[in-house]
Structure formats: C-alpha cells, structure tokens
Design an enzyme around this catalytic site. Sequence first.
Site, PDB file in Angstrom:
ATOM      1  N   CYS A 186       0.812  -1.224   0.000  1.00 32.36           N
ATOM      2  CA  CYS A 186       0.000   0.000   0.000  1.00 32.36           C
ATOM      3  C   CYS A 186       0.841   1.267   0.000  1.00 32.36           C
ATOM      4  CB  CYS A 186      -0.919   0.034   1.217  1.00 32.36           C
ATOM      5  SG  CYS A 186      -1.714  -1.529   1.549  1.00 32.36           S
TER       6      CYS A 186
ATOM      7  N   HIS B  31      -8.822   3.027  -2.861  1.00 36.17           N
ATOM      8  CA  HIS B  31      -7.417   2.831  -2.456  1.00 36.17           C
ATOM      9  C   HIS B  31      -6.737   1.922  -3.474  1.00 36.17           C
ATOM     10  CE1 HIS B  31      -3.885   1.714  -0.328  1.00 36.17           C
ATOM     11  NE2 HIS B  31      -4.395   0.779   0.453  1.00 36.17           N
TER      12      HIS B  31
ATOM     13  N   CYS C 171      -1.251   2.604   6.656  1.00 35.10           N
ATOM     14  CA  CYS C 171      -0.856   1.249   7.034  1.00 35.10           C
ATOM     15  C   CYS C 171      -0.457   0.493   5.779  1.00 35.10           C
ATOM     16  CB  CYS C 171      -1.968   0.537   7.784  1.00 35.10           C
ATOM     17  SG  CYS C 171      -3.498   0.307   6.857  1.00 35.10           S
TER      18      CYS C 171
END
Length: 401
Positions: free
Chosen positions: A95, A348, A379
Amino acid sequence: MAEISDVFFVDGVRTPFGRAGEKGMYWNTRADDLAVKATIGLLERNAAVPADRIDDVAIAATSQTGDQGLTLGRSVAILAGLPQTVPGLAVERMCAGAMTSVTTMGASIGVGMYDFALAGGVEHMGHHPIGGNADPNPRFVAEKMVDPGALNMGVTAERIFDRFPHLTKERSDRYGMLSQHKVQAAYDAGKIQPDLVSVAIKDADGAWGLASEDEGRRPQTTMEDLASLKTPFRPHGRVTAGTSSPLTDGATMSLLAGGGAVKEFGLTPKMRMVSFAFAGVQPEIMGIGPIPSTEKALKKAGLTIDDIGLFELNEAFAIQVISLLDHFGIADDDPRVNQWGGAIALGHPLAASGVRLMIQLAAQFAERPDVRYGLTAMCVGLGQGGSVIWENPHYNGKKKK
C-alpha cells in the site's frame, strides 16, 4: 560537489479512481497507460521544468506483472515521451508504494544526487487482484511466523477491534459515513477536481468516453445503511464494505525537486519534506502500523503530534484510522483529519494511494497559511506503517481567525 538539499513537492496529479472489475470504468484500460496519462498531465502542468533535467522516475505497483510489470518507471517514462536519457525504476511496498517512491526519490534529492524526480504509483486491481500473482513462502505458516489471516487485510482490521474494545463498530460506521459526506462536500466545492487528469476510456461495446471523476463515491450513505451491511471477514464481525476502502484502479504522479533546482527555474513548491519513517508491526494487526512510523517521523523532525495542523491518513479501513487517532488522543471527527474525506469514498488503488494523500495535503496547505506542518500516513500490508511530515511553504505564523 553534491550538497545536502531541501526536498520539495512541486506538484502532483492523479487519474480519477475507478471501481475495479468488469463493471469499472478502467476495465478496458491498461495499468501502464493510467500511469502514462498521469505523467503527461503532470509534465504539461509543469512545462517550466525541462524533461531532460528529470534525473529519475520511480513508479510503484503492488502486483508487478502483466500491464503493471516491465520496470514501470522506465517503461512509463518512454511511453510518456520523456527523453531516452531519463532512467526509471519500479517500487514495491504494497500500500505504501507511491509513498516509498516519494521518500526514495526525496532521499536521492536530499543528498544532492538528483535535482528533479518523478514519483508515483499505479494499481489496476481489476486486472491484478491483491496477492493474485504471489506465492507466499510456506514457512510463514509452517513455522508460525505469520498467521494465515495476516494476508487478508479485512481480517487484520477485525483484529484491531479485538485488541481495542473501546473502538466500537458504531464509531467505525460513523467515520465511514462521514468520509463519504466529506468527499462529496469537497467535490461540490471544487476541491478535488483541479488535480485530476481525465482519461479516455472504452466500454465493453467499444464506445469511447472520458473518466473525469472518482467512480466509487456513495454520498447518500447513512448510519442505517451501514448498520445493515454484511461483515464479510468474520461472522458477526465489525468490518463492512461501508467501512473499508473499495477495490480500485488508478494512478498518481508527483514532481519532486531540490532547493537549487527550485531556485534555478523559479518554481513555487507546494510542500517541503521535513521527515519520513517506516515501521514494522505484527502482520496480524497491520492497521496499527502508522502509529510507530508516525512516532519515528515526529522524533526525526523534532516535533510532537500537537505540531501537526493537518492530517491526510489513508482510510484502508475506518478502524485503522480511528486506532491512530485514539493513540494520539485525537477525536474521530477532528476537523484537522481528512477534511476532504478519504479512501473509503475515493478508493485505495494500493501502490498509488500515498501520492493522493500528498496531493490533498498540498491543496489544503494553500488554503491554510495558519498551518505549518502536515502529516501523510498509511498502514501497509504484512505489518508496516509509513509516515511523511511536510511543511507548508505558505505558512505565515498567524492563527486562523
């Protein structure tokens, strides 16, 4: 002789984010073309910077295969029409891919090796589902290094609720609902659109269209809607689709520069990099990763959490953001936090998201000369967190009336 330099975020743009899957607007669009589009849009907006002066192009993707493979930084640079003298690389930190593109290029600028760099990320989760091409080492489970559930991000989010019982589902639902409302309010006020680069798209029938805004928004969301949603990661669980970021396709790109280059070309940067940090936590509860990474970044900067006037936190899950706010004693609805909403509404696209946070923080800095410092944090899968602290070049030292 190379000299230590300030690192500036000159500008950033992104494609609109699309819903992943066959019904999403980018189903018939290649991942690398999304990154090319963002790159061309960024260069057009910053025509004062000669393309041959860009020292490197770093582009992140989590699934580096197919139309997201082939050393993206280099292949996208060529496809976007940059001179062949400009090199490029690919980055992978799940991520935090685009965030790592920025910090890696920023570090290279900071030690005086680069004057300009492009840094961003792309993720086509429709073409490349998370972990789809991965073959995790059997030792992870056999030697009990990592719980099998750690590879399922929704399960890791449920575990934050387990660990912190005072962070209730109702708080999480309210946070998710408000994210949707804040994104729509930002759209209505014209805050998001200036940094979007439209993309020509083709539907299943071969008809052309234009992707000009984020596709996954649900501004009508109510608490009643969220209360009735299924909990896919656990029976009677607390994480729902309404408090999770949807699967998303999209690309982001930023232009970074050193102090000398900014002066040479008379540029007006949007932010200055103050510090950054990454940290590891138990993979089983990866959502708390930004807590230690933020503490590290604050320590490096000689700041405390009270010095941060604006927060852009990636909403992988509502509970993950709330756990960070709770740790630092910040209210769930603090106006400094994600004031234009976040990934629960916008999406995302894994490796692209870090630069979206920066684009929104930069736009907010321009409106808020009373704010000196801002934080972008997220995160990261397999138990990590990433944080970057930025300074507002518009800061005037005056309190907001």
